[in-house]
Design an enzyme around this catalytic site. Structure first.
Site, PDB file in Angstrom:
ATOM      1  N   SER A 159     154.974  45.165  30.145  1.00  0.00           N
ATOM      2  CA  SER A 159     155.192  44.201  29.062  1.00  0.00           C
ATOM      3  C   SER A 159     153.820  43.783  28.534  1.00  0.00           C
ATOM      4  O   SER A 159     152.845  43.744  29.294  1.00  0.00           O
ATOM      5  CB  SER A 159     155.946  42.988  29.597  1.00  0.00           C
ATOM      6  OG  SER A 159     155.915  41.948  28.645  1.00  0.00           O
ATOM      7  N   TYR A 172     156.980  36.138  35.563  1.00  0.00           N
ATOM      8  CA  TYR A 172     157.348  37.398  34.904  1.00  0.00           C
ATOM      9  C   TYR A 172     156.081  38.166  34.517  1.00  0.00           C
ATOM     10  O   TYR A 172     155.931  39.361  34.817  1.00  0.00           O
ATOM     11  CB  TYR A 172     158.209  37.106  33.673  1.00  0.00           C
ATOM     12  CG  TYR A 172     158.560  38.307  32.839  1.00  0.00           C
ATOM     13  CD1 TYR A 172     159.657  39.097  33.160  1.00  0.00           C
ATOM     14  CD2 TYR A 172     157.795  38.667  31.728  1.00  0.00           C
ATOM     15  CE1 TYR A 172     159.985  40.216  32.393  1.00  0.00           C
ATOM     16  CE2 TYR A 172     158.112  39.767  30.958  1.00  0.00           C
ATOM     17  CZ  TYR A 172     159.204  40.540  31.284  1.00  0.00           C
ATOM     18  OH  TYR A 172     159.521  41.642  30.531  1.00  0.00           O
TER      19      TYR A 172
END
Ligand code: NDP
Length: 273
Positions: A159, A172
């Protein structure tokens, strides 16, 4: 001088993944489901890994209905699985297929968006466990099967918040930074001693449940469907990327192909995940 490999521009042939056995985690929904269906469409036998047998059965049926090679199902809850569960999955896979040609670590959990100062510690542990530790544990237990392949690929789902830190993305993002490190270390360890390549791929914005959770006010119509983003996965799992290892890729335009972590991170914008 040859151009660096760019999985976004590769045109796959119809049988690109024929004969390959490829495991995909989080194959039950979102990007994982789309990647599993694409792998089967290009001829791979897919091992669908997820926590919900019912959802995996639905994907299994979709593959069968499309005329793809018969898929297998591996139920594994990455939050609760213990060593025995990982061993059982690896044994079942080895018993059925003997080897593994691809492993896509796609399953993930967003957790909460919150400042580090207030980040809930149990949520932190849960997100790090599912997104990072479970990927390590599954890779470790499947390495013997991957080593038996003549051309194996391990792909970690990245990501942009795991390439350059961004406020409030907490555990995350930290887990995604960890996956970049895990990928680089593993690639370095395996280079020259095996036929396994190891890379990360940031899918970019995709219209999934996780995206809705992260950006509830976003107009979903502006967000690409997962089905439109599978090409780079196929390229990084198939023969086109043979020998390409230790790199960080993006599935969507805007970033240099296989950029080093620092170069890739500098191009992030606030709407990218
Ligand atoms: P989804 O929420 O749609 O899918 C997440 C997947 O992970 C589901 O299959 C889910 O299973 C599975 N999963 C979650 N927890 C567990 C668990 N404990 N055990 C096993 N499986 C689990 O999200 P996306 O498809 O968007 O995300 C896929 C990957 O892409 C993630 O790694 C995410 O970080 C990454 N990503 C996504 C972006 C986006 O814009 N969507 C952008 C950048 C990266 P179940 O179906 O049972 O819930």
């Amino acid at each position: 001088m040859t151009e660096p490999f760019d999985p976004r521009t590769h045109q796959a042939s119809p049988g690109e993944l024929a004969g390959r056995i490829i495991a995909v985690t989080g194959a039950s929904s979102g990007l994982g489901r789309a990647v599993a269906l694409a792998c089967a469409r290009y001829g791979a036998t897919v091992v669908l890994i997820g926590r919900s047998e019912k959802k995996l059965e639905a994907v299994h049926a979709e593959i069968a209905a499309a005329g793809g090679p018969e898929a297998a199902i591996g139920v594994l809850d990455l939050e609760r699985a213990v060593a025995r569960d990982y061993d059982q999955l690896a044994d079942a896979l080895a018993g059925r297929y003997w080897r593994l040609d691809g492993l896509v670590h796609n399953a993930g959990l967003l957790g909460t968006l919150s400042p580090i100062e207030h980040y809930d510690v149990p949520t932190w542990c849960r997100v790090l466990h599912v997104n990072l530790t479970a990927a390590f544990a599954l890779t470790q237990v499947l390495l013997p099967a991957l080593k038996k392949s003549a051309d194996a690929a391990v792909l970690f789902t990245a990501s942009s918040v795991g390439r350059r830190g961004r406020a409030y993305w907490g555990a995350y993002a930290v887990a995604k930074f960890g996956l970049e490190g895990l990928s680089q270390i593993l690639a370095d360890e395996l280079e020259g001693t095996s036929a396994i390549r190891v890379n990360t791929l940031n899918p970019g914005r995709a219209r999934t449940a996780m995206r809705r959770q992260a950006y509830p006010a976003e107009d979903v119509e502006t967000v690409p469907l997962p089905e439109t983003l599978t090409g780079p996965y196929v390229a990084l799992l198939g023969p086109a990327s043979r020998g390409v290892t230790g790199r960080a890729f993006d599935a969507q335009p805007g970033l240099p192909a296989g950029a080093a972590t620092r170069a890739a991170s500098s191009a992030g914008s606030s709407s990218r995940e």
